[in-house]
Motif scaffolding. Structure first.
Motif, PDB file in Angstrom:
ATOM      1  N   LEU A  88       0.821  -1.208   0.000  1.00  0.00           N
ATOM      2  CA  LEU A  88       0.000   0.000   0.000  1.00  0.00           C
ATOM      3  C   LEU A  88       0.857   1.260   0.000  1.00  0.00           C
ATOM      4  CD1 LEU A  88      -2.821  -1.059   2.491  1.00  0.00           C
ATOM      5  CD2 LEU A  88      -2.801  -1.184  -0.009  1.00  0.00           C
ATOM      6  N   SER A  89       1.955   1.233   0.723  1.00  0.00           N
ATOM      7  CA  SER A  89       2.853   2.386   0.724  1.00  0.00           C
ATOM      8  C   SER A  89       3.395   2.644  -0.676  1.00  0.00           C
ATOM      9  CB  SER A  89       4.007   2.156   1.702  1.00  0.00           C
ATOM     10  OG  SER A  89       4.848   3.293   1.761  1.00  0.00           O
ATOM     11  N   GLY A  90       3.740   1.577  -1.372  1.00  0.00           N
ATOM     12  CA  GLY A  90       4.239   1.736  -2.733  1.00  0.00           C
ATOM     13  C   GLY A  90       3.204   2.343  -3.663  1.00  0.00           C
ATOM     14  N   LEU A  91       1.946   1.939  -3.508  1.00  0.00           N
ATOM     15  CA  LEU A  91       0.883   2.486  -4.356  1.00  0.00           C
ATOM     16  C   LEU A  91       0.627   3.955  -4.048  1.00  0.00           C
ATOM     17  CD1 LEU A  91      -1.649  -0.501  -4.243  1.00  0.00           C
ATOM     18  CD2 LEU A  91      -0.159   0.148  -6.148  1.00  0.00           C
ATOM     19  N   LEU A  92       0.669   4.318  -2.769  1.00  0.00           N
ATOM     20  CA  LEU A  92       0.368   5.695  -2.375  1.00  0.00           C
ATOM     21  C   LEU A  92       1.530   6.647  -2.641  1.00  0.00           C
ATOM     22  CD1 LEU A  92      -1.482   4.935   0.975  1.00  0.00           C
ATOM     23  CD2 LEU A  92      -2.508   5.845  -1.123  1.00  0.00           C
ATOM     24  N   ASN A  93       2.732   6.120  -2.724  1.00  0.00           N
ATOM     25  CA  ASN A  93       3.905   6.978  -2.943  1.00  0.00           C
ATOM     26  C   ASN A  93       4.152   7.284  -4.414  1.00  0.00           C
ATOM     27  OD1 ASN A  93       4.500   7.217  -0.229  1.00  0.00           O
ATOM     28  ND2 ASN A  93       5.949   5.502  -0.215  1.00  0.00           N
ATOM     29  N   ARG A  94       3.411   6.668  -5.298  1.00  0.00           N
ATOM     30  CA  ARG A  94       3.592   6.921  -6.725  1.00  0.00           C
ATOM     31  C   ARG A  94       3.075   8.307  -7.096  1.00  0.00           C
ATOM     32  NH1 ARG A  94       4.460   2.326  -9.925  1.00  0.00           N
ATOM     33  NH2 ARG A  94       3.633   3.456 -11.718  1.00  0.00           N
ATOM     34  N   SER A  95       3.521   8.788  -8.248  1.00  0.00           N
ATOM     35  CA  SER A  95       2.979  10.034  -8.784  1.00  0.00           C
ATOM     36  C   SER A  95       1.461   9.931  -8.881  1.00  0.00           C
ATOM     37  CB  SER A  95       3.561  10.307 -10.175  1.00  0.00           C
ATOM     38  OG  SER A  95       2.776  11.264 -10.874  1.00  0.00           O
ATOM     39  N   PRO A  96       0.739  10.994  -8.528  1.00  0.00           N
ATOM     40  CA  PRO A  96      -0.728  10.940  -8.616  1.00  0.00           C
ATOM     41  C   PRO A  96      -1.247  10.853 -10.043  1.00  0.00           C
ATOM     42  CG  PRO A  96       0.004  13.173  -8.123  1.00  0.00           C
ATOM     43  CD  PRO A  96       1.218  12.296  -8.024  1.00  0.00           C
ATOM     44  N   HIS A  97      -0.362  10.976 -11.024  1.00  0.00           N
ATOM     45  CA  HIS A  97      -0.780  10.888 -12.427  1.00  0.00           C
ATOM     46  C   HIS A  97      -0.429   9.545 -13.067  1.00  0.00           C
ATOM     47  CE1 HIS A  97      -1.284  15.167 -11.927  1.00  0.00           C
ATOM     48  NE2 HIS A  97       0.003  15.350 -11.765  1.00  0.00           N
ATOM     49  N   GLN A  98       0.359   8.733 -12.397  1.00  0.00           N
ATOM     50  CA  GLN A  98       0.896   7.520 -13.015  1.00  0.00           C
ATOM     51  C   GLN A  98       0.185   6.284 -12.483  1.00  0.00           C
ATOM     52  OE1 GLN A  98       3.238   7.306 -15.492  1.00  0.00           O
ATOM     53  NE2 GLN A  98       2.657   5.152 -15.523  1.00  0.00           N
TER      54      GLN A  98
END
Length: 367
Positions: A259-269
């Motif tokens: 979940l941390s990996g998903l939330l830390n991604r660019s909000p556009h990617q």
């Protein structure tokens, strides 16, 4: 320099003369940037040469095919010569990716049929090229094409309404439906490092109640204009078979930090195995609540499914829920993994089995 036929596809000059324009053998096959390299009088040339509407429409169709837009948009047969030139410019020079994705999702939701036809009224929405360029590209394009998305009933069409003195409203031309485009974000805001000029953040109070849009008391900041558009299409108007799993709460660093990996991604990617991402934030809440909608299904599937993640800065706990419109099988008391057999593996692929099991082993809720 006048008309000149040449096979030289990259030179900026011909016979040591600077190139004004290039006229190809096919009358409708106007020059491309690659073929010309340098143009000084293109706009004047296009206006003065007596291309007939038929020639320009043929050129427009070539542009649509070249950009892969012929299955997405079409243009009214009544466009006259100036509007055909405008349409050619829009297709040939503008990026349509965000609008195309929104229209594909809208068709998947039953809100339009592709290709949508842009009318004379749509093309005339911006009176001049300068007026079009004065707005962020995604907003400017959606002003022309958004009303083709019809939610039906009281939800109406996805129109953007210009306001006297500036500003824009969405979905309804009523107080409370204003969009704040490019709101000032402090440097510490999570969307600030990811701002895109042509697809900027927007703020809105618009939310969906059963059967109708309403202006809510809570302001939401979307990472981009296209995120706002996609979310409204995903949520707008009732859909048969739609259900969600109850929220489960998982530490963002547990189970390998998925979940941390998903939330830390660019909000556009979008993450791998996702088609789109919608990032939004309730900035006025204390602490602010941040959400991600991760679209699991491709645009050609017969249903849509997505995962919603909700988090706040004061805790490492993340809320996880799955929403799908896949036609259910089995009984209403069965777990989601059994009721939605095609959605379940998509969720597992994104979240991994431990978190997916927490969400999918539950009985569903209606939305």
């Amino acid at each position: 320099m006048g008309n000149y036929h040449t096979a030289d596809r990259s030179g900026v000059t011909i016979n040591d003369e600077s190139l004004d324009f290039l006229h190809k053998a096919d009358r409708d096959a106007l020059h491309t940037r690659f073929e010309v390299g340098s143009l000084r009088a293109t706009a004047h040339f296009l206006w003065e040469v007596d291309f007939s509407p038929y020639i320009l429409r043929t050129r427009l169709n070539r542009c649509l095919m070249a950009k892969g837009l012929h299955t997405i948009i079409a243009f009214d047969a009544q466009l006259d010569r100036p509007l055909l030139l405008k349409a050619i410019w829009l297709v040939d020079t503008q990026q349509w990716t965000e609008v195309v994705n929104a229209l594909k999702l809208a068709e998947q939701r039953g809100c339009c049929t592709l290709p949508v036809t842009m009318s004379v009224q749509d093309i005339q929405r911006h009176t001049t090229k300068q007026a079009y360029l004065a707005e962020p590209r995604v907003v400017a394009l959606w002003k022309m094409i958004g009303r083709q998305v019809n939610f039906g009933g009281n939800c109406g069409r996805f129109e953007l309404f210009d306001q006297q003195g500036g500003g824009v409203r969405a979905l309804r031309d009523e107080p409370g439906f204003e969009l704040t485009i490019s709101p000032p974000l402090p440097p510490t805001h999570p969307y600030h490092p990811h701002m895109i000029n042509n697809n900027p953040p927007v703020r809105s109070r618009i939310r969906l109640l059963p059967g109708s849009w309403t202006a809510d008391s809570e302001m939401v900041t979307y990472a981009s204009a296209s995120a706002f558009i996609m979310e409204k299409i995903m949520l707008g108007s009732p859909v048969a078979h739609r259900a969600k799993t109850p929220w489960v709460h998982v530490d963002r660093y547990a189970h390998g930090g998925v979940l941390s990996g998903l939330l830390n991604r660019s909000p556009h990617q979008p993450p791998n195995r996702c088609t789109a991402v919608v990032a939004f934030r309730y900035d006025d809440m204390n602490p602010p609540l941040e959400g991600r909608i991760l679209l699991l299904t491709s645009f050609d599937m017969p249903f849509i499914a997505w995962v919603v993640l909700g988090s706040s800065a004061d805790t490492t706990i993340v809320g996880v829920s799955v929403i799908t419109t896949e036609p259910p099988v089995g009984g209403a008391s069965d777990a989601s993994k059994d009721r939605r057999p095609t959605t379940a593996p998509l969720v597992r692929s994104l979240l991994g089995n431990p978190i997916a099991d927490m969400a999918l082993n539950q009985k569903e809720q209606a939305t």
